[in-house]
Structure formats: C-alpha cells, structure tokens
Design a protein around this motif. Structure first.
Motif, PDB file in Angstrom:
ATOM      1  N   VAL A  84      29.027  38.861  38.323  1.00 44.97           N
ATOM      2  CA  VAL A  84      30.251  39.781  38.455  1.00 44.97           C
ATOM      3  C   VAL A  84      29.917  41.269  38.607  1.00 44.97           C
ATOM      4  O   VAL A  84      30.207  41.867  39.561  1.00 44.97           O
ATOM      5  N   LEU A  85      28.944  41.664  38.024  1.00 49.85           N
ATOM      6  CA  LEU A  85      28.340  42.914  37.609  1.00 49.85           C
ATOM      7  C   LEU A  85      27.755  43.154  39.176  1.00 49.85           C
ATOM      8  O   LEU A  85      27.711  44.237  39.922  1.00 49.85           O
ATOM      9  N   ARG A  86      26.771  42.300  39.395  1.00 47.87           N
ATOM     10  CA  ARG A  86      26.235  42.506  40.889  1.00 47.87           C
ATOM     11  C   ARG A  86      26.946  42.546  41.955  1.00 47.87           C
ATOM     12  O   ARG A  86      26.859  43.226  42.647  1.00 47.87           O
TER      13      ARG A  86
ATOM     14  N   ARG B 166      40.480  24.033  39.856  1.00 47.26           N
ATOM     15  CA  ARG B 166      40.403  23.327  41.182  1.00 47.26           C
ATOM     16  C   ARG B 166      39.188  23.797  41.859  1.00 47.26           C
ATOM     17  O   ARG B 166      38.477  22.983  42.409  1.00 47.26           O
ATOM     18  N   ALA B 167      38.868  25.144  41.610  1.00 52.32           N
ATOM     19  CA  ALA B 167      37.762  25.764  42.061  1.00 52.32           C
ATOM     20  C   ALA B 167      36.915  26.115  40.939  1.00 52.32           C
ATOM     21  O   ALA B 167      37.298  25.938  40.019  1.00 52.32           O
ATOM     22  N   SER B 168      35.451  26.314  41.031  1.00 50.45           N
ATOM     23  CA  SER B 168      34.503  26.766  39.810  1.00 50.45           C
ATOM     24  C   SER B 168      35.004  28.079  39.449  1.00 50.45           C
ATOM     25  O   SER B 168      35.697  28.886  39.965  1.00 50.45           O
ATOM     26  N   ALA B 169      34.894  28.372  37.976  1.00 51.19           N
ATOM     27  CA  ALA B 169      35.289  29.516  37.414  1.00 51.19           C
ATOM     28  C   ALA B 169      34.482  30.645  38.112  1.00 51.19           C
ATOM     29  O   ALA B 169      35.233  31.826  38.115  1.00 51.19           O
ATOM     30  N   ARG B 170      33.538  30.484  38.423  1.00 58.22           N
ATOM     31  CA  ARG B 170      32.549  31.523  39.044  1.00 58.22           C
ATOM     32  C   ARG B 170      33.527  32.097  40.421  1.00 58.22           C
ATOM     33  O   ARG B 170      33.475  33.247  40.645  1.00 58.22           O
ATOM     34  N   THR B 171      33.785  31.091  41.257  1.00 63.58           N
ATOM     35  CA  THR B 171      34.634  31.432  42.415  1.00 63.58           C
ATOM     36  C   THR B 171      35.842  32.087  42.279  1.00 63.58           C
ATOM     37  O   THR B 171      36.105  33.087  42.712  1.00 63.58           O
ATOM     38  N   TRP B 172      36.508  31.708  41.288  1.00 64.59           N
ATOM     39  CA  TRP B 172      37.793  32.061  40.575  1.00 64.59           C
ATOM     40  C   TRP B 172      37.600  33.596  40.490  1.00 64.59           C
ATOM     41  O   TRP B 172      38.449  34.311  40.687  1.00 64.59           O
ATOM     42  N   LEU B 173      36.541  33.908  39.615  1.00 65.42           N
ATOM     43  CA  LEU B 173      36.259  35.216  38.831  1.00 65.42           C
ATOM     44  C   LEU B 173      35.974  36.128  40.104  1.00 65.42           C
ATOM     45  O   LEU B 173      36.316  37.319  40.102  1.00 65.42           O
ATOM     46  N   LEU B 174      35.038  35.661  40.998  1.00 68.48           N
ATOM     47  CA  LEU B 174      34.518  36.608  41.941  1.00 68.48           C
ATOM     48  C   LEU B 174      35.911  37.060  42.896  1.00 68.48           C
ATOM     49  O   LEU B 174      35.936  38.193  43.477  1.00 68.48           O
ATOM     50  N   SER B 175      36.893  35.877  43.079  1.00 70.69           N
ATOM     51  CA  SER B 175      37.977  36.483  43.904  1.00 70.69           C
ATOM     52  C   SER B 175      38.795  37.562  43.156  1.00 70.69           C
ATOM     53  O   SER B 175      39.247  38.414  43.747  1.00 70.69           O
ATOM     54  N   ILE B 176      38.700  37.511  41.981  1.00 77.05           N
ATOM     55  CA  ILE B 176      39.427  38.699  41.064  1.00 77.05           C
ATOM     56  C   ILE B 176      38.712  39.941  41.326  1.00 77.05           C
ATOM     57  O   ILE B 176      39.269  40.865  41.295  1.00 77.05           O
ATOM     58  N   ALA B 177      37.207  39.626  41.069  1.00 79.56           N
ATOM     59  CA  ALA B 177      36.399  40.859  41.303  1.00 79.56           C
ATOM     60  C   ALA B 177      36.524  41.605  42.347  1.00 79.56           C
ATOM     61  O   ALA B 177      36.934  42.906  42.537  1.00 79.56           O
ATOM     62  N   ARG B 178      36.881  40.979  43.641  1.00 78.54           N
ATOM     63  CA  ARG B 178      36.955  41.441  45.019  1.00 78.54           C
ATOM     64  C   ARG B 178      38.183  42.080  44.984  1.00 78.54           C
ATOM     65  O   ARG B 178      38.533  43.324  45.465  1.00 78.54           O
ATOM     66  N   ARG B 179      39.366  41.595  44.537  1.00 77.46           N
ATOM     67  CA  ARG B 179      40.904  42.241  44.368  1.00 77.46           C
ATOM     68  C   ARG B 179      40.607  43.441  43.317  1.00 77.46           C
ATOM     69  O   ARG B 179      41.135  44.670  43.814  1.00 77.46           O
ATOM     70  N   ALA B 180      39.853  43.680  42.193  1.00 73.78           N
ATOM     71  CA  ALA B 180      39.719  44.515  41.389  1.00 73.78           C
ATOM     72  C   ALA B 180      38.922  45.682  42.197  1.00 73.78           C
ATOM     73  O   ALA B 180      39.394  47.022  41.955  1.00 73.78           O
ATOM     74  N   VAL B 181      38.080  45.467  43.092  1.00 69.17           N
ATOM     75  CA  VAL B 181      37.132  46.414  43.997  1.00 69.17           C
ATOM     76  C   VAL B 181      38.081  47.074  44.904  1.00 69.17           C
ATOM     77  O   VAL B 181      38.230  48.358  45.048  1.00 69.17           O
TER      78      VAL B 181
ATOM     79  N   GLN C 236      34.546  44.905  33.735  1.00 73.27           N
ATOM     80  CA  GLN C 236      35.547  44.823  32.561  1.00 73.27           C
ATOM     81  C   GLN C 236      36.820  44.788  33.114  1.00 73.27           C
ATOM     82  O   GLN C 236      37.546  43.784  32.487  1.00 73.27           O
ATOM     83  N   ASP C 237      37.284  45.332  34.109  1.00 69.70           N
ATOM     84  CA  ASP C 237      38.659  45.266  34.841  1.00 69.70           C
ATOM     85  C   ASP C 237      38.761  43.731  35.217  1.00 69.70           C
ATOM     86  O   ASP C 237      39.902  43.143  35.260  1.00 69.70           O
ATOM     87  N   THR C 238      37.788  43.237  35.819  1.00 69.34           N
ATOM     88  CA  THR C 238      37.910  41.919  36.441  1.00 69.34           C
ATOM     89  C   THR C 238      37.905  40.712  35.270  1.00 69.34           C
ATOM     90  O   THR C 238      38.725  40.070  35.397  1.00 69.34           O
ATOM     91  N   PHE C 239      37.249  41.097  34.097  1.00 69.86           N
ATOM     92  CA  PHE C 239      37.385  40.200  32.996  1.00 69.86           C
ATOM     93  C   PHE C 239      38.675  40.275  32.433  1.00 69.86           C
ATOM     94  O   PHE C 239      39.466  39.361  31.994  1.00 69.86           O
ATOM     95  N   ALA C 240      39.227  41.566  32.276  1.00 67.79           N
ATOM     96  CA  ALA C 240      40.737  41.870  31.651  1.00 67.79           C
ATOM     97  C   ALA C 240      41.656  41.021  32.578  1.00 67.79           C
ATOM     98  O   ALA C 240      42.527  40.378  31.946  1.00 67.79           O
ATOM     99  N   ARG C 241      41.503  41.275  33.654  1.00 65.65           N
ATOM    100  CA  ARG C 241      42.460  40.371  34.823  1.00 65.65           C
ATOM    101  C   ARG C 241      42.469  39.016  34.618  1.00 65.65           C
ATOM    102  O   ARG C 241      43.219  38.355  34.574  1.00 65.65           O
ATOM    103  N   ALA C 242      41.012  38.558  34.512  1.00 58.94           N
ATOM    104  CA  ALA C 242      40.992  36.919  34.388  1.00 58.94           C
ATOM    105  C   ALA C 242      41.526  36.382  33.233  1.00 58.94           C
ATOM    106  O   ALA C 242      42.227  35.401  33.157  1.00 58.94           O
ATOM    107  N   PHE C 243      41.285  37.001  32.192  1.00 61.15           N
ATOM    108  CA  PHE C 243      41.853  36.562  30.899  1.00 61.15           C
ATOM    109  C   PHE C 243      43.335  36.819  30.681  1.00 61.15           C
ATOM    110  O   PHE C 243      44.128  36.078  30.429  1.00 61.15           O
TER     111      PHE C 243
END
Length: 200
Positions: free
Chosen positions: A45-47, A80-95, A64-71
């Motif tokens: 996520v950081l990278r 249904r998708a991997s947690a990494r793919t799901w989390l990166l989609s959240i990171a993209r919205r956070a950015v 930090q915002d990404t993980f806050a949104r994820a939780f």
C-alpha cells in the motif's frame, strides 16, 4: 537498463491467500488477524500510494487513511478478490480523494520539492536507493494509464490478470500499457546516458 525493481515474490499466491484469510478473520473481530493483515500489506500500500500520489511526504498518511477505510468497510469484504487487490482499490480512491481536496484548497508551504523529500525518507546508502529515486523521475514521463499499469505489475507485483481486474480493462490492454511504458523508460534511460558517453 531500467532501474532495478522489487522482485515479485515466488510465494505471492500463498501470501495473497494468507492476507485474505487474515482479512476475513479480522472481519470476525480477531485483533491478531487484523495486525497480521496490516503487516502483510502495508508495504504494498505504501509503495502504491507513494508512486500514485507523487508525494512521499503524504504517503504514510495516505496508507493510514487506506487502512482506516478498509477496516471501516471490512464487514463487506467477502474474499471474492484477494485482500491485496481489494485494499489497493481503496488506496486508489484515497489518493484520488486526497488529490481532489488538494486541488480545491490553496496550498502555502515552504516544504522542499518531492524529490528532496523522497531522498530524506531513507538513508542514501541503502542498496537500490539511487535507482529508486531515478525511477520516480522517469515515471513522471509516462501517461497516467501506462504508469499505473507499470506500477501495479512491476512495482506492487500484481499479475497482469489481477491488474486488469483492478483497473477494469482487458488483460491485453494492461500488457500493451506495460510494454509501452517499458519502451518509453528504456528510451529515456538511453537518452540520459548518451551525454555521459559522448563526454567520455
């Protein structure tokens, strides 16, 4: 040569399965699983947010915002998708949200430019440090879609199939974008090396 990139871990599928299992367990209220989930995916996520935002100073806040949104929305995650793919989609919205907020408010700062900030985030003596800084500069020359495809597959380590699902386009389009990004980066590196060769 293009600056060295982090190698894709051979056990990526196993790591993804573990992270997804931890996310599902964290959804059920297991605090240890939540900790494992964060530890497993924090680096990715950081990278990703660093490259996507172009602002290393804001990267930790964005992560930090990404993980806050994820939780906050973990109860909806079904694996249904991997947690990494799901989390990166959240990171993209956070950015994207961060960039939108920055665009509508005036910014007055005496902060150094992002390259200097990046150089101060880790000791310059680390292996691959100079190559990483150089890669940051080269990526600025890529169109947004090619840069994202390159980052997702070559830096974050998603497969072409995962990246295609992530950005919502055919896998062939991702392959084409990565191929064109590599060609552009290779050309830029050759052009950058030419003056030094001529001077020698």
């Amino acid at each position: 040569m293009i600056p060295a990139l982090p190698a894709t871990r051979p056990g990526r599928a196993v790591a993804d399965a573990s992270a997804t299992a931890w996310a599902l367990a964290a959804r059920g209220g297991d605090p240890d699983a939540a900790d494992h989930f964060v530890r497993a995916l924090h680096g990715d996520v950081l990278r990703y947010v660093t490259y996507l935002s172009g602002d290393p100073q804001a990267a930790h806040d964005l992560a930090q915002d990404t993980f806050a949104r994820a939780f906050g929305s973990l109860r909806h995650f079904e694996g249904r998708a991997s947690a990494r793919t799901w989390l990166l989609s959240i990171a993209r919205r956070a950015v994207a949200d961060s960039l939108r907020r920055a665009a509508v408010r005036p910014r007055i700062t005496d902060a150094v430019d992002w390259r200097t900030a990046q150089e101060r985030t880790q000791p310059p003596g680390l292996p691959g440090f100079d190559e990483g800084v150089a890669l940051h500069g080269l990526l600025e020359h890529l169109p947004d879609e090619r840069r994202e495809a390159f980052l997702l597959t070559q830096v974050v380590g998603l497969s072409y199939e995962e990246a295609a699902g992530f950005v919502g386009c055919p896998i062939g389009t991702v392959r084409s974008r990565v191929s064109r990004a590599r060609a552009t980066l290779e050309r830029l590196v050759r052009e950058a090396e030419t003056p030094s060769v001529l001077a020698a």
